[in-house]
Write an enzyme that holds these catalytic residues in place. Structure first.
Site, PDB file in Angstrom:
ATOM      1  N   PRO A   1      43.638  32.064  13.182  1.00  0.00           N
ATOM      2  CG  PRO A   1      45.624  31.435  12.132  1.00  0.00           C
ATOM      3  CD  PRO A   1      45.091  32.213  13.288  1.00  0.00           C
ATOM      4  CG  ASN A   2      42.464  27.819   9.300  1.00  0.00           C
ATOM      5  OD1 ASN A   2      41.874  28.153   8.276  1.00  0.00           O
ATOM      6  ND2 ASN A   2      43.779  27.663   9.342  1.00  0.00           N
TER       7      ASN A   2
ATOM      8  NE  ARG B   1      40.889  23.640  11.166  1.00  0.00           N
ATOM      9  CZ  ARG B   1      41.876  23.987  11.987  1.00  0.00           C
ATOM     10  NH1 ARG B   1      41.679  24.841  12.958  1.00  0.00           N
ATOM     11  NH2 ARG B   1      43.071  23.488  11.819  1.00  0.00           N
TER      12      ARG B   1
ATOM     13  CE1 TYR C   1      42.414  22.120  16.460  1.00  0.00           C
ATOM     14  CE2 TYR C   1      41.957  21.262  14.278  1.00  0.00           C
ATOM     15  CZ  TYR C   1      42.832  21.792  15.182  1.00  0.00           C
ATOM     16  OH  TYR C   1      44.138  22.002  14.834  1.00  0.00           O
TER      17      TYR C   1
ATOM     18  CG  ASN D   1      43.114  28.802  19.904  1.00  0.00           C
ATOM     19  OD1 ASN D   1      44.178  28.695  19.316  1.00  0.00           O
ATOM     20  ND2 ASN D   1      42.239  27.808  19.993  1.00  0.00           N
TER      21      ASN D   1
ATOM     22  CB  ALA E   1      48.561  28.026  12.393  1.00  0.00           C
TER      23      ALA E   1
ATOM     24  CG  HIS F   1      52.660  26.251  16.599  1.00  0.00           C
ATOM     25  ND1 HIS F   1      52.707  25.711  17.876  1.00  0.00           N
ATOM     26  CD2 HIS F   1      51.403  26.044  16.138  1.00  0.00           C
ATOM     27  CE1 HIS F   1      51.523  25.173  18.146  1.00  0.00           C
ATOM     28  NE2 HIS F   1      50.716  25.367  17.119  1.00  0.00           N
TER      29      HIS F   1
ATOM     30  CG  ASP G   1      57.927  40.925  19.827  1.00  0.00           C
ATOM     31  OD1 ASP G   1      58.345  40.128  20.696  1.00  0.00           O
ATOM     32  OD2 ASP G   1      58.582  41.235  18.816  1.00  0.00           O
TER      33      ASP G   1
ATOM     34  CD  GLU H   1      49.776  29.179  24.410  1.00  0.00           C
ATOM     35  OE1 GLU H   1      50.207  28.924  23.289  1.00  0.00           O
ATOM     36  OE2 GLU H   1      50.453  29.032  25.458  1.00  0.00           O
TER      37      GLU H   1
ATOM     38  CG  HIS I   1      46.699  25.876  21.972  1.00  0.00           C
ATOM     39  ND1 HIS I   1      46.704  26.507  20.753  1.00  0.00           N
ATOM     40  CD2 HIS I   1      47.670  26.455  22.705  1.00  0.00           C
ATOM     41  CE1 HIS I   1      47.645  27.420  20.742  1.00  0.00           C
ATOM     42  NE2 HIS I   1      48.245  27.420  21.916  1.00  0.00           N
ATOM     43  CB  ILE I   2      40.471  23.144  20.744  1.00  0.00           C
ATOM     44  CG1 ILE I   2      39.704  24.467  20.854  1.00  0.00           C
ATOM     45  CG2 ILE I   2      39.530  21.944  20.684  1.00  0.00           C
ATOM     46  CD1 ILE I   2      38.902  24.828  19.627  1.00  0.00           C
ATOM     47  CB  SER I   3      44.191  19.719  19.730  1.00  0.00           C
ATOM     48  OG  SER I   3      45.211  20.601  19.272  1.00  0.00           O
TER      49      SER I   3
ATOM     50  NE  ARG J   1      47.087  18.315  16.416  1.00  0.00           N
ATOM     51  CZ  ARG J   1      46.517  19.321  15.763  1.00  0.00           C
ATOM     52  NH1 ARG J   1      46.032  20.360  16.421  1.00  0.00           N
ATOM     53  NH2 ARG J   1      46.413  19.302  14.458  1.00  0.00           N
TER      54      ARG J   1
ATOM     55  NE  ARG K   1      49.208  20.888  14.120  1.00  0.00           N
ATOM     56  CZ  ARG K   1      48.600  21.792  13.369  1.00  0.00           C
ATOM     57  NH1 ARG K   1      48.360  22.988  13.840  1.00  0.00           N
ATOM     58  NH2 ARG K   1      48.211  21.494  12.147  1.00  0.00           N
TER      59      ARG K   1
END
Length: 162
Positions: free
Chosen positions: A9-10, A17, A22, A73, A76, A79, A86, A97, A99-101, A106, A110
């Protein structure tokens, strides 16, 4: 070798954003760089983005028997989603996995990843370059799997000859 890149998402809002977190790159630009790396390394890459948890679960499940690995990725959902965790566990494919940040620097909520324990590895905090690192990592994982399979075939052939 086919890799499926799943974006949560996002991430469709990258470049718009929270650029201080990001960065300015759009998702399409990240995917173009990944596609270039894939073509240079005889890899097929497929991209998928959804803001909906169930669609992400469905896409992970579709990878079973169709893909050699997943780069995800989950954003949200990282978490919160036992369902995505699963699904990754169920398909039993090498999964990285991304993650940009740096999620560990954070907000407290997160810092924990529900999916990390079922992923092969994680790349965090390198910005969009993290996707390139994940592609390099996936190529290495695939080469190691191939080498192990070849060694197993040789051992079986040696045992058959005895």
């Amino acid at each position: 070798m086919k890799i499926v890149v799943i974006q949560g998402p996002n991430l469709n809002m990258l470049g718009i954003r929270e650029q201080q977190i990001y960065g300015p790159m759009k998702l399409e630009q990240i995917h173009a760089q990944m596609k270039e790396f894939a073509s240079q390394n005889s890899m097929e890459v497929e991209f998928f983005q959804s803001n909906l948890e169930g669609e992400i679960v469905d896409k992970i499940q579709e990878c079973y028997g169709d893909a050699d690995g997943i780069i995800i990725n989950a954003a949200a959902y990282t978490h919160t989603s036992i369902a995505i965790r699963d699904a990754i566990s169920a398909v039993n494919l090498p999964t990285i996995e991304v993650h940009i940040s740096n999620i560990h620097r954070r907000e407290e909520f997160r810092k924990d990843s529900m999916i990390a324990p079922v992923c092969t590895s994680s790349v965090v905090g390198f910005g969009p370059f993290g996707y390139h690192l994940a592609m390099v990592g996936m190529l290495q994982i695939m080469n190691e799997i191939k080498a192990a399979q070849e060694m197993q075939k040789q051992q079986q052939a040696g045992q058959s000859a005895k």
